[in-house]
Scaffold this motif. Structure first.
Motif, PDB file in Angstrom:
ATOM      1  N   GLY A  51       0.788  -1.249   0.193  1.00 39.39           N
ATOM      2  CA  GLY A  51      -0.051   0.104   0.023  1.00 39.39           C
ATOM      3  C   GLY A  51       0.905   1.374   0.008  1.00 39.39           C
ATOM      4  O   GLY A  51       1.830   1.102   0.628  1.00 39.39           O
ATOM      5  N   LEU A  52       0.317   2.514  -0.611  1.00 42.98           N
ATOM      6  CA  LEU A  52       1.043   3.563  -0.877  1.00 42.98           C
ATOM      7  C   LEU A  52      -0.080   4.623  -0.310  1.00 42.98           C
ATOM      8  O   LEU A  52      -1.119   4.647  -1.015  1.00 42.98           O
ATOM      9  CB  LEU A  52       1.609   4.023  -1.861  1.00 42.98           C
ATOM     10  N   TYR A  53      -0.041   5.266   0.749  1.00 40.82           N
ATOM     11  CA  TYR A  53      -1.018   6.145   1.274  1.00 40.82           C
ATOM     12  C   TYR A  53      -0.366   7.431   1.316  1.00 40.82           C
ATOM     13  O   TYR A  53       0.675   7.700   2.160  1.00 40.82           O
ATOM     14  CB  TYR A  53      -1.507   5.633   2.620  1.00 40.82           C
ATOM     15  N   ALA A  54      -1.189   8.595   1.246  1.00 46.23           N
ATOM     16  CA  ALA A  54      -0.850  10.123   1.338  1.00 46.23           C
ATOM     17  C   ALA A  54      -1.816  10.816   2.222  1.00 46.23           C
ATOM     18  O   ALA A  54      -2.826  10.796   1.731  1.00 46.23           O
ATOM     19  CB  ALA A  54      -0.607  10.458  -0.106  1.00 46.23           C
ATOM     20  N   ARG A  83       8.732  -5.115 -10.367  1.00 46.23           N
ATOM     21  CA  ARG A  83      10.046  -6.117 -10.288  1.00 46.23           C
ATOM     22  C   ARG A  83      10.064  -6.973  -9.326  1.00 46.23           C
ATOM     23  O   ARG A  83      10.257  -8.216  -9.601  1.00 46.23           O
ATOM     24  CB  ARG A  83      11.352  -5.150 -10.197  1.00 46.23           C
ATOM     25  N   MET A  84       9.328  -6.977  -8.152  1.00 45.35           N
ATOM     26  CA  MET A  84       9.197  -7.840  -7.013  1.00 45.35           C
ATOM     27  C   MET A  84       7.902  -8.910  -7.236  1.00 45.35           C
ATOM     28  O   MET A  84       7.694  -9.638  -6.075  1.00 45.35           O
ATOM     29  CB  MET A  84       9.210  -7.261  -5.589  1.00 45.35           C
ATOM     30  N   GLY A  85       7.088  -8.706  -8.218  1.00 45.24           N
ATOM     31  CA  GLY A  85       6.041  -9.297  -8.554  1.00 45.24           C
ATOM     32  C   GLY A  85       4.655  -9.122  -7.282  1.00 45.24           C
ATOM     33  O   GLY A  85       4.024  -9.869  -7.143  1.00 45.24           O
ATOM     34  N   ARG A  86       4.944  -7.737  -6.995  1.00 46.22           N
ATOM     35  CA  ARG A  86       3.797  -7.139  -6.214  1.00 46.22           C
ATOM     36  C   ARG A  86       2.867  -6.152  -6.818  1.00 46.22           C
ATOM     37  O   ARG A  86       3.050  -5.716  -7.678  1.00 46.22           O
ATOM     38  CB  ARG A  86       4.420  -6.556  -4.917  1.00 46.22           C
ATOM     39  N   THR A  87       1.566  -5.996  -6.263  1.00 47.29           N
ATOM     40  CA  THR A  87       0.573  -4.923  -6.723  1.00 47.29           C
ATOM     41  C   THR A  87       0.867  -4.045  -5.850  1.00 47.29           C
ATOM     42  O   THR A  87       1.064  -4.187  -4.792  1.00 47.29           O
ATOM     43  CB  THR A  87      -0.547  -5.718  -6.916  1.00 47.29           C
ATOM     44  N   VAL A  88       0.238  -2.942  -6.301  1.00 42.36           N
ATOM     45  CA  VAL A  88       0.174  -1.505  -5.445  1.00 42.36           C
ATOM     46  C   VAL A  88      -1.271  -1.379  -5.226  1.00 42.36           C
ATOM     47  O   VAL A  88      -2.014  -0.955  -6.096  1.00 42.36           O
ATOM     48  CB  VAL A  88       1.108  -0.604  -6.133  1.00 42.36           C
ATOM     49  N   MET A  89      -1.606  -0.976  -3.777  1.00 41.10           N
ATOM     50  CA  MET A  89      -2.891  -0.425  -3.650  1.00 41.10           C
ATOM     51  C   MET A  89      -2.572   1.308  -3.165  1.00 41.10           C
ATOM     52  O   MET A  89      -1.882   1.289  -2.392  1.00 41.10           O
ATOM     53  CB  MET A  89      -3.654  -1.126  -2.802  1.00 41.10           C
ATOM     54  N   LEU A  90      -3.434   2.179  -3.797  1.00 43.34           N
ATOM     55  CA  LEU A  90      -3.111   3.537  -3.495  1.00 43.34           C
ATOM     56  C   LEU A  90      -4.378   4.047  -2.535  1.00 43.34           C
ATOM     57  O   LEU A  90      -5.595   3.614  -2.544  1.00 43.34           O
ATOM     58  CB  LEU A  90      -3.036   4.333  -4.657  1.00 43.34           C
ATOM     59  N   GLY A  91      -4.120   5.002  -1.594  1.00 41.87           N
ATOM     60  CA  GLY A  91      -5.105   5.492  -0.690  1.00 41.87           C
ATOM     61  C   GLY A  91      -4.599   6.815  -0.483  1.00 41.87           C
ATOM     62  O   GLY A  91      -3.424   7.202  -0.508  1.00 41.87           O
TER      63      GLY A  91
END
Length: 357
Positions: free
Chosen positions: A66-69, A119-127
């Motif tokens: 996850g990436l949260y701002a 690159r590491m085979g992960r998905t990203v969820m944004l919030g």
């Protein structure tokens, strides 16, 4: 990571049903405020985060990060009036491209984060959400294996609470006595080099700092600014010349100085975004940069390279910060130890706004 607290643990502690706990996090409008607070307090004590997409997956892993701002949008974007899709499309196509709105430093870090995750085979969820929007960050944390956060004005106890459930990395945050991971840059050395350039190379004696000190990295830059002035034998201010935020009433102290004819020799701005606003104000009042006053920024965003004059600034390794955050989150979730804090180097970028070139 230790075993996560469950919805059953929270329900038992709060004295409510598991359905009430679920509604508190998924549909809070269905829960009475006093009951919702009981559930949230129980969750805080237990370190519980709701397990969204992670539920039922092998080994309890979602394979997502996850990436949260918090509060990272520009006021002009947040306050824009509502419009139809057709109007939005026309506005975007007919209006000039504005590098001051995109990409900003948040966008550059996000790009590095997404590239490394792929690159590491992960998905990203944004919030994203407001500083006190606890449910937003908690809900995202329950759906991912690790969470990277642009803190903005978020409460420290909220960040630590989220970090009890999943690994957490905080961007632009100096080392602190907590269990979170922090990624920042060498703010002190960067500002010292910038002040040395303005004083030593250009001979400026009246040098001031502009920026709001709420963010930890901005505070570190101002303290370094004070130390650098003292090292050159110049007066050391107790507070910034202008503690502005980017609103319609920005830069009041600067505008007052312009009106009184007492503009300092050089304006050291806490961020590039602020420096670009300063260039606009100076131009509207007929002051030339760098002939009448020097201006510098900090960040190294694209807009500074496209401005006229080009901006003297400090470049941060944004993409590398995003990539590092991914590696920390994946390793920590797998039980691999990482240092709690990383301080990355910067580079002084000389443009024309200081008088060079």
């Amino acid at each position: 990571m230790a075993s996560r607290a469950t919805v059953y643990d929270v329900a038992e502690r709060a004295g409510v049903s598991i359905a009430t706990v679920s509604h508190t996090f998924r549909q809070p409008q269905k829960v009475r405020p006093e009951t919702r607070e009981l559930v949230l307090e129980a969750a805080r004590v237990l370190g519980y985060v709701p397990s969204g997409s992670a539920r039922g997956l092998a080994k309890g892993r979602s394979q997502a990060l996850g990436l949260y701002a918090f509060d990272m949008f520009l006021p002009s974007d947040l306050n824009a009036p509502p419009a139809s899709l057709d109007a939005l499309v026309r506005r975007e196509l007919d209006g000039p491209a504005d590098a001051r709105r995109f990409p900003l430093y948040v966008d550059e870090i996000q790009r590095g984060f997404e590239l490394e995750a792929r690159r590491m085979g992960r998905t990203v969820m944004l919030g994203s959400g407001a500083s006190r929007d606890a449910l937003g960050s908690i809900d995202l944390a329950g759906s991912v294996d690790g969470l990277a956060i642009f803190p903005g004005g978020a409460e420290r106890d909220l960040l630590e609470y989220v970090g009890r459930g999943v690994p957490v990395v905080i961007f632009s945050s100096p080392p602190m006595d907590d269990t979170l991971h922090h990624i920042t840059v060498a703010n002190e050395a960067a500002v010292r080099e910038l002040v040395d350039h303005l004083v030593g190379r250009h001979g400026h004696r009246s040098v001031v700092f502009l920026g709001e000190l709420a963010a930890p990295d901005i505070g570190a830059r101002f303290r370094a600014f004070q130390a650098a002035l003292g090292a050159h034998g110049l007066p050391v201010p107790e507070e910034p010349f202008d503690t502005t935020t980017l609103t319609a009433d920005s830069l009041r102290s600067l505008r007052e100085a312009i009106a009184s004819g007492r503009v300092p020799d050089a304006l050291v701005c806490a961020t590039d975004q602020l420096a670009l606003a300063v260039l606009d104000v100076l131009a509207r009042h007929g002051l030339r940069v760098p002939e009448d006053v020097a201006v510098t920024g900090f960040d190294g965003i694209l807009a500074g390279r496209l401005s006229r004059p080009t901006l003297t600034t400090v470049r941060q390794p944004f993409a590398s910060m995003g990539r590092l955050a991914v590696r920390i989150l994946i390793d920590t979730a797998a039980g691999v130890e990482h240092p709690r804090s990383y301080v990355l180097p910067t580079r002084l970028v000389i443009g024309a706004s200081c008088g060079c070139g």
